[in-house]
Design an enzyme around this catalytic site. Sequence first.
Site, PDB file in Angstrom:
ATOM      1  N   CYS A 114       6.395 100.913 -19.426  1.00 43.19           N
ATOM      2  CA  CYS A 114       7.274 101.973 -19.970  1.00 43.19           C
ATOM      3  C   CYS A 114       6.582 102.837 -21.017  1.00 43.19           C
ATOM      4  O   CYS A 114       7.076 103.919 -21.354  1.00 43.19           O
ATOM      5  CB  CYS A 114       8.534 101.355 -20.557  1.00 43.19           C
ATOM      6  SG  CYS A 114       9.566 100.584 -19.314  1.00 43.19           S
ATOM      7  N   HIS A 251      11.639 106.703 -25.755  1.00 40.14           N
ATOM      8  CA  HIS A 251      11.792 106.043 -24.453  1.00 40.14           C
ATOM      9  C   HIS A 251      13.231 105.555 -24.359  1.00 40.14           C
ATOM     10  O   HIS A 251      13.790 105.037 -25.330  1.00 40.14           O
ATOM     11  CB  HIS A 251      10.816 104.867 -24.372  1.00 40.14           C
ATOM     12  CG  HIS A 251      11.064 103.984 -23.177  1.00 40.14           C
ATOM     13  ND1 HIS A 251      11.203 104.489 -21.902  1.00 40.14           N
ATOM     14  CD2 HIS A 251      11.210 102.632 -23.073  1.00 40.14           C
ATOM     15  CE1 HIS A 251      11.408 103.478 -21.064  1.00 40.14           C
ATOM     16  NE2 HIS A 251      11.430 102.350 -21.749  1.00 40.14           N
ATOM     17  N   ASN A 281      16.854 103.608 -17.617  1.00 40.81           N
ATOM     18  CA  ASN A 281      15.459 103.440 -18.029  1.00 40.81           C
ATOM     19  C   ASN A 281      14.547 103.819 -16.860  1.00 40.81           C
ATOM     20  O   ASN A 281      14.424 103.065 -15.900  1.00 40.81           O
ATOM     21  CB  ASN A 281      15.236 101.984 -18.454  1.00 40.81           C
ATOM     22  CG  ASN A 281      13.807 101.709 -18.899  1.00 40.81           C
ATOM     23  OD1 ASN A 281      12.922 102.553 -18.720  1.00 40.81           O
ATOM     24  ND2 ASN A 281      13.581 100.542 -19.454  1.00 40.81           N
TER      25      ASN A 281
HETATM   26  O1  UT7 Z   1      11.656  99.567 -21.216  1.00 40.54           O
HETATM   27  C1  UT7 Z   1      11.377  98.450 -21.985  1.00 40.54           C
HETATM   28  C2  UT7 Z   1      11.888  97.241 -21.370  1.00 40.54           C
HETATM   29  N1  UT7 Z   1      13.233  96.819 -21.523  1.00 40.54           N
HETATM   30  C3  UT7 Z   1      13.947  96.798 -22.665  1.00 40.54           C
HETATM   31  O2  UT7 Z   1      13.629  97.339 -23.681  1.00 40.54           O
HETATM   32  C4  UT7 Z   1      15.225  96.010 -22.607  1.00 40.54           C
HETATM   33  C5  UT7 Z   1      15.464  95.247 -23.894  1.00 40.54           C
HETATM   34  N2  UT7 Z   1      16.642  94.397 -23.836  1.00 40.54           N
HETATM   35  C6  UT7 Z   1      17.899  94.890 -23.713  1.00 40.54           C
HETATM   36  O3  UT7 Z   1      18.074  96.090 -23.586  1.00 40.54           O
HETATM   37  C7  UT7 Z   1      19.062  93.932 -23.760  1.00 40.54           C
HETATM   38  O4  UT7 Z   1      18.605  92.654 -24.164  1.00 40.54           O
HETATM   39  C8  UT7 Z   1      19.814  93.811 -22.405  1.00 40.54           C
HETATM   40  C9  UT7 Z   1      20.588  95.079 -22.114  1.00 40.54           C
HETATM   41  C10 UT7 Z   1      18.845  93.523 -21.283  1.00 40.54           C
HETATM   42  C11 UT7 Z   1      20.835  92.668 -22.474  1.00 40.54           C
HETATM   43  O5  UT7 Z   1      21.736  92.895 -23.550  1.00 40.54           O
HETATM   44  P1  UT7 Z   1      22.037  91.708 -24.585  1.00 40.54           P
HETATM   45  O6  UT7 Z   1      23.068  92.224 -25.522  1.00 40.54           O
HETATM   46  O7  UT7 Z   1      20.727  91.273 -25.170  1.00 40.54           O
HETATM   47  O8  UT7 Z   1      22.686  90.628 -23.662  1.00 40.54           O
HETATM   48  P2  UT7 Z   1      22.198  89.137 -23.395  1.00 40.54           P
HETATM   49  O9  UT7 Z   1      20.946  89.110 -22.593  1.00 40.54           O
HETATM   50  O10 UT7 Z   1      22.222  88.412 -24.699  1.00 40.54           O
HETATM   51  O11 UT7 Z   1      23.374  88.591 -22.480  1.00 40.54           O
HETATM   52  C12 UT7 Z   1      24.713  88.468 -22.975  1.00 40.54           C
HETATM   53  C13 UT7 Z   1      25.601  88.001 -21.843  1.00 40.54           C
HETATM   54  C14 UT7 Z   1      25.016  86.814 -21.065  1.00 40.54           C
HETATM   55  O12 UT7 Z   1      26.074  85.958 -20.718  1.00 40.54           O
HETATM   56  P3  UT7 Z   1      26.319  84.594 -21.560  1.00 40.54           P
HETATM   57  O13 UT7 Z   1      25.041  83.832 -21.437  1.00 40.54           O
HETATM   58  O14 UT7 Z   1      26.593  85.046 -22.966  1.00 40.54           O
HETATM   59  O15 UT7 Z   1      27.483  84.001 -20.857  1.00 40.54           O
HETATM   60  C15 UT7 Z   1      24.490  87.462 -19.809  1.00 40.54           C
HETATM   61  O16 UT7 Z   1      24.459  86.601 -18.705  1.00 40.54           O
HETATM   62  O17 UT7 Z   1      25.780  89.063 -20.897  1.00 40.54           O
HETATM   63  C16 UT7 Z   1      25.497  88.570 -19.591  1.00 40.54           C
HETATM   64  N3  UT7 Z   1      24.975  89.685 -18.783  1.00 40.54           N
HETATM   65  C17 UT7 Z   1      25.772  90.542 -18.133  1.00 40.54           C
HETATM   66  N4  UT7 Z   1      27.106  90.615 -18.013  1.00 40.54           N
HETATM   67  C18 UT7 Z   1      27.615  91.622 -17.280  1.00 40.54           C
HETATM   68  C19 UT7 Z   1      23.680  90.035 -18.599  1.00 40.54           C
HETATM   69  N5  UT7 Z   1      23.617  91.122 -17.821  1.00 40.54           N
HETATM   70  C20 UT7 Z   1      24.901  91.452 -17.504  1.00 40.54           C
HETATM   71  C21 UT7 Z   1      25.500  92.475 -16.745  1.00 40.54           C
HETATM   72  N6  UT7 Z   1      26.836  92.522 -16.669  1.00 40.54           N
HETATM   73  N7  UT7 Z   1      24.764  93.418 -16.111  1.00 40.54           N
END
Ligand code: UT7
Length: 324
Positions: A114, A251, A281
Amino acid sequence: MNIISKVIGCGAYLLENVVTNEDLAKQVDTSDEWIVSRTGIRQRHIVQDGEMTSDLAYQAAKRAVKDAGIEQQDIDLIVVGTTTPDDTFPAAAVKVQSRLGLTGGAAFDVQAACSGFIYALSVADSMIRAGQIKTAIVIGADTLSKLLNWQDRTTCVLFGDGAGAVVLQAQSPNGDPAPKGILSTHLHSDGNLRNILYCESDLVAGVGSRVIRMDGREVFKHAVTNLASVVIEALEANGLRDTDIDWLVPHQANKRIIDSTAKKLKMSDDKVVLTIANHANTSAASIPLALDAAIKDGRIQPGNLLLMEAMGGGLTWGAALVRW
Ligand code: UT7
């Protein structure tokens, strides 16, 4: 400063096929509410059968060249920041070169996930400053949708496809105390963090089995820290303060990451170029796509100071300060 790389043109290309959060909620266990509140994404443009990264890159390059008003023959370098070239080799850049009808100069890809556009910009800027070339097209183009597991809700909702490009040209500042162009670029990487965001090659995963794997929370943490430090580094290197910046062109990975960087710079929302809602993204394409949007709608004006920053797999991260 003997030579500076001035940005003389900009172009972007997005595909017609739009996939909304509601569309994705029909195929994986997710919701528009979750995606918008956690990321800021509402929709993304996705390639359809036969559309390749070099097609998008070519379209963006063609628009940037037209915008610059130069003769194509003047281009002596094409650099494409991409992680999804059509072929393992040759580079997407040589395909763009061929489609532009060029036979001279050099063309190659830069792979920094990225951060690809910032890395590509830095390479082209360095070659211009060194007097090696005069006119370059720098493209950020990616089709990460080809690397997604569309059943994995933790990754498939995050990415989109697209391309953006700028034309750089060597200019002499002629004693101008505030010359227009790239003031500085700052690149970093830490290969020890490879495992929190990666995609194996076909050679390792097996043909057709490679997918993006990400520990989102870890990547988020590093993004907030690394982007804050690299934007400060860019300001300090130029003797500037956060209040000098007119536009943050970040980004577009997650609106919460962007908000955190803007807060660090004490920048209000109306000084941040945000395209994540419509583009998601788009990896290396996201900064030039955002740049193009804000130039075409008149937000970015000549003389404005722009701060661009990105972080991606590697980990890689970087920033560029540009006077428009
Ligand atoms: O380009 C550079 C590369 N990428 C990035 O910079 C991404 C960086 N990370 C992020 O943007 C965030 O960490 C995410 C958007 C990927 C995830 O958001 P988060 O607030 O960190 O969520 P999380 O991973 O802590 O997950 C929270 C909950 C989990 O459920 P439990 O374990 O709490 O029951 C996930 O399984 O949300 C769940 N979850 C979803 N629920 C509905 C994960 N993806 C989804 C989804 N829809 N698409």
